[in-house]
Design a protein around this motif. Structure first.
Motif, mmCIF file in Angstrom:
data_model
loop_
_atom_site.group_PDB
_atom_site.id
_atom_site.type_symbol
_atom_site.label_atom_id
_atom_site.label_comp_id
_atom_site.label_asym_id
_atom_site.label_seq_id
_atom_site.Cartn_x
_atom_site.Cartn_y
_atom_site.Cartn_z
ATOM 1 N N THR A 188 0.798 -1.230 0.000
ATOM 2 C CA THR A 188 0.000 0.000 0.000
ATOM 3 C C THR A 188 0.830 1.279 0.000
ATOM 4 N N PRO A 189 1.856 1.425 0.869
ATOM 5 C CA PRO A 189 2.584 2.703 0.904
ATOM 6 C C PRO A 189 3.590 2.886 -0.223
ATOM 7 N N VAL A 190 3.756 1.863 -1.074
ATOM 8 C CA VAL A 190 4.702 1.978 -2.184
ATOM 9 C C VAL A 190 4.030 1.593 -3.500
ATOM 10 N N SER A 191 2.721 1.818 -3.571
ATOM 11 C CA SER A 191 1.944 1.369 -4.725
ATOM 12 C C SER A 191 1.622 2.516 -5.668
ATOM 13 N N MET A 192 1.647 2.218 -6.957
ATOM 14 C CA MET A 192 1.202 3.166 -7.966
ATOM 15 C C MET A 192 -0.278 2.962 -8.285
ATOM 16 N N LEU A 193 -0.745 1.732 -8.207
ATOM 17 C CA LEU A 193 -2.100 1.400 -8.633
ATOM 18 C C LEU A 193 -3.116 1.436 -7.504
ATOM 19 N N SER A 194 -2.693 1.193 -6.272
ATOM 20 C CA SER A 194 -3.524 0.979 -5.082
ATOM 21 C C SER A 194 -3.866 -0.497 -4.984
ATOM 22 N N ASP A 195 -4.203 -0.933 -3.790
ATOM 23 C CA ASP A 195 -4.522 -2.342 -3.573
ATOM 24 C C ASP A 195 -5.713 -2.775 -4.419
ATOM 25 N N THR A 196 -6.744 -1.925 -4.508
ATOM 26 C CA THR A 196 -7.962 -2.285 -5.221
ATOM 27 C C THR A 196 -7.714 -2.416 -6.720
ATOM 28 N N GLN A 197 -7.036 -1.415 -7.313
ATOM 29 C CA GLN A 197 -6.801 -1.463 -8.752
ATOM 30 C C GLN A 197 -5.813 -2.569 -9.115
ATOM 31 N N ARG A 198 -4.844 -2.817 -8.226
ATOM 32 C CA ARG A 198 -3.886 -3.896 -8.506
ATOM 33 C C ARG A 198 -4.601 -5.245 -8.548
ATOM 34 N N ALA A 199 -5.519 -5.477 -7.622
ATOM 35 C CA ALA A 199 -6.277 -6.731 -7.622
ATOM 36 C C ALA A 199 -7.140 -6.835 -8.877
ATOM 37 N N TRP A 200 -7.732 -5.701 -9.286
ATOM 38 C CA TRP A 200 -8.522 -5.679 -10.514
ATOM 39 C C TRP A 200 -7.654 -6.013 -11.723
ATOM 40 N N TRP A 201 -6.466 -5.424 -11.805
ATOM 41 C CA TRP A 201 -5.545 -5.685 -12.915
ATOM 42 C C TRP A 201 -5.200 -7.168 -12.991
#
Length: 687
Positions: A381-394
């Motif tokens: 979470t603190p080093v993400s470009m996409l966010s947890d939600t968008q990363r899971a969607w991707w």
């Protein structure tokens, strides 16, 4: 207002349904029952009254799906009231075969700058349609669009272009004249559709005369004399101005566009609702500014998304979304600005963008990223470009796609762009020695200097290193025609006079506003692809104002022998924005700390500047980077089949005085291919 109308106007994306019967020529195709449009609020004047209406930004379409398309226009004429607008759709450009539509009279609302985003559903897959808008007796330009193939359809070939970075105030827009001539199914726009600044240093003196200076109605003046968009009126002004160019209008009228934003639609190198113009800028939320940028993008893009103005936060819009083109390809478009965490090294820690976003020590960045992950209990979470939600969607999109090719509309490059200062300096110094003493072996001298500089004392980052050159002295003494002691002493003195500040003798990442600055998340995404056997993933990338092509590795930090390619990244140069090369040239020309790195960026002889930056990047990234052109404007065209992807990087000619170059404006074309099942790029001879 009844519930149907509330839903219809709630985010001002209106909807019509196409019926299976053709509309009679000249007959009504509106069963809405209210052609005045009064239900949408405000008194609506008669469209055929004394007011003169126009469509100053033309027409556009976007987000093609097998059964729907989004149509767009903007009306001028009555600034205060809602304006009824009729939508027409046909199978032919002459509108002899009109498509019957429900709710075909809609309302252009003043609250939305009289823009229209109208989605038509129940369309035929893989079909070309023509559309236009009418207000009273005023008829818009005719637009052409095309729906996507049915999901189960076999598609022999898909052709599209991807573009980015079209700064109104820099260079020229002849690219759009060239793109209109292409045979394409759609356009992918990767962001920087507008630039939020006017009168910035990089926007002065290098633009075609067809693009006059822009003025913002409000704006905020920066300390460097630039003004940046701040209010909704400012951002609307930018979009209106950009879309006033007839070449961009023609492109929109010719092809549907699938667009995402990058940073300049809000603020340069932004994250969430934070701007980064000055050190400490991003400590203050700019929520109202971010929301204004969101709304203006929504108003002017033909995108199948919704905006919730009742949501008081800055993330009141979701623009990441997915598309499908038969069995051949799927396409995910990600949002890499609205949710991204702050840069791992804040500007306040580095003192400027140098050391925070650009030219960042690799080891320092990795250590701080690791600390943040550990503090978060292992979460990204603190080093993400996409966010947890968008990363899971991707991940779901990639894993669930049954298409042959998985395309990723990706704003910032996935390719590692690193630079080893010790090796680079040692190489330059060794070349200088050999130029004066040809009997000295270059490779041995280079290796010796790397050893000496690595072991050298470094009193401070700004002071040059201190070394006795023991390893180099042994090489010089053992040369085929060994050098006498005075010559060796003179060489040492000469080298000491050329040594850069110690800070340059490190391993650097050139740009950590892109995926190099979010390495842990990049590795997590690549591991997902690798572990699930997901093949034929190709990123379509913009942002960096240069052409790049290469493989994205599972982990760039392992030994060369262990590098494993997972997917491909194709990066297009900007349509008009100043090049990546020009930025680094400016740094070595103006920042004394980096002056010694000038030979790594360019050389100059007789007033002719030679780009050495391409060679430098290849030297330190050649195991994955297969094509580099850091000094270019242009666009990319892709032809996709079951067996291969072919991409042509089309580099544009420069300005001709103060005019865009005459057609053809393309100076050169570089072909790159990717074979299905192989995450590598083949560079084909230029055409």
């Amino acid at each position: 207002m009844d519930r149907r109308k509330f839903l219809k106007w709630g985010s001002f994306l209106t909807v019509s349904v196409a019926t299976t019967t053709l509309a009679g020529c000249g007959g009504s195709n509106d069963d809405d029952g209210n052609e005045g449009g009064g239900e949408s609020g405000g008194q609506t004047p008669p469209a055929n009254g004394s007011i003169t209406y126009s469509f100053p930004q033309g027409v556009a379409s976007g987000d093609p799906r097998p059964d729907s398309i989004v149509l767009w226009t903007r009306i001028e004429g009555d600034a205060q009231n809602a304006v009824p607008v009729r939508v027409e759709l046909a199978y032919d450009e002459a509108f002899a075969q009109k498509v019957n539509l429900t709710d075909a009279t809609i309302s252009a609302e003043p609250d939305w700058d009289h823009t229209v985003r109208h989605k038509i559903t129940n369309l035929l897959a893989g079909t070309t349609y023509y559309y236009r808008f009418t207000v009273g007796e005023t008829v818009s330009t005719v637009g052409r669009t095309r729906t996507a193939p049915a999901e189960a359809a076999s598609v022999d070939e898909l052709r599209f272009a991807f573009i980015s970075c079209q700064d109104w105030s820099v260079n020229h827009w002849a690219a759009f004249d060239e793109l209109v001539k292409e045979d394409l199914d759609f356009i992918v726009h990767l962001g920087d559709y507008v630039y939020e600044t006017v009168d910035a240093g990089f926007q002065s003196g290098v633009v075609e005369s067809a693009h006059g200076p822009l003025t913002l109605p409000d704006g905020t003046l920066r300390s460097d004399g630039a003004t940046y968009a701040t209010t909704l009126a400012d951002y609307r002004t930018l979009y209106r101005s950009y879309r006033s160019d007839p070449r961009l209008q023609a492109l929109h009228a010719r092809f549907p566009m699938i667009a995402i934003w990058d940073d300049h639609e809000f603020s340069d190198d932004c994250w969430q609702d934070r701007q980064t113009y000055e050190v400490g800028d991003d400590e203050t939320p700019r929520t109202a500014r971010r929301r204004s940028a969101n709304q203006a993008w929504f108003e002017f893009m033909p995108a199948d998304v919704s905006l919730d103005l009742n949501n008081p936060s800055f993330n009141n819009i979701q623009i990441y979304r997915a598309f499908r083109f038969g069995k051949l390809a799927s396409l995910v478009m990600t949002d890499q600005r609205l949710y991204r965490a702050d840069h791992v090294i804040p500007e306040t820690a580095a003192g400027s963008e140098i050391g925070s976003r650009y030219f960042v020590p690799k080891a320092t960045l990795a250590a701080l990223e690791g600390q943040k992950i550990t503090a978060a209990g292992g979460a990204l979470t603190p080093v993400s470009m996409l966010s947890d939600t968008q990363r899971a969607w991707w991940k779901r999109q990639m894993q669930n796609s049954t298409a042959t090719w998985k395309l990723w509309g990706n704003e910032v490059s996935l390719l590692r762009m690193q630079f080893d200062g010790t090796q680079a300096v040692a190489s330059l110094l060794a070349q200088g020695i050999v130029a004066s003493f040809p009997t000295v072996p270059l490779q041995a001298a280079t290796i010796a200097l790397i050893q000496d500089l690595t072991a050298a004392a470094k009193p401070s980052p700004s002071a040059p290193p201190v070394t006795d050159y023991d390893n180099l002295e042994a090489v010089l003494a053992a040369a085929p025609a060994s050098l006498p002691g005075p010559a060796i002493s003179a060489i040492k003195d000469s080298l000491n006079s050329q040594l850069p500040p110690s800070m340059l003798l490190d391993e650097y990442l050139l740009n950590v506003d892109q995926w190099d600055g979010y390495n842990a998340e990049r590795k997590d995404l690549m591991a997902h692809l690798l572990n699930n056997g997901i093949q034929n993933v190709v990123a379509l990338t913009g942002d960096i104002h240069a052409f790049f092509a290469g493989s994205v590795m599972a982990d760039y930090d392992v030994a060369t022998a262990d590098l494993e390619p997972v997917m491909v990244d194709l990066v297009t140069a900007g349509v008009s924005s100043n090049s990546f090369f020009s930025y680094f040239k400016s740094v070595v020309d103006t920042n004394p700390a980096f002056a010694a790195a000038k030979p790594l960026i360019y050389s100059e002889s007789g007033g002719v500047v030679t780009n050495t930056f391409n060679t430098t990047l290849n030297q330190f990234n050649g195991n994955w980077m297969k094509y580099v052109d850091t000094n270019a404007q242009g666009y990319a065209v892709v032809s996709l089949t079951e067996s291969s992807l072919s991409c042509i990087f089309k580099k544009l000619k420069p300005l001709d005085g103060d005019k865009a170059p005459a057609s053809p404006a393309v100076a050169s074309q570089q072909v790159l291919t990717v074979a299905a099942g192989d995450p590598n790029v083949t560079v084909v001879s230029p055409i």
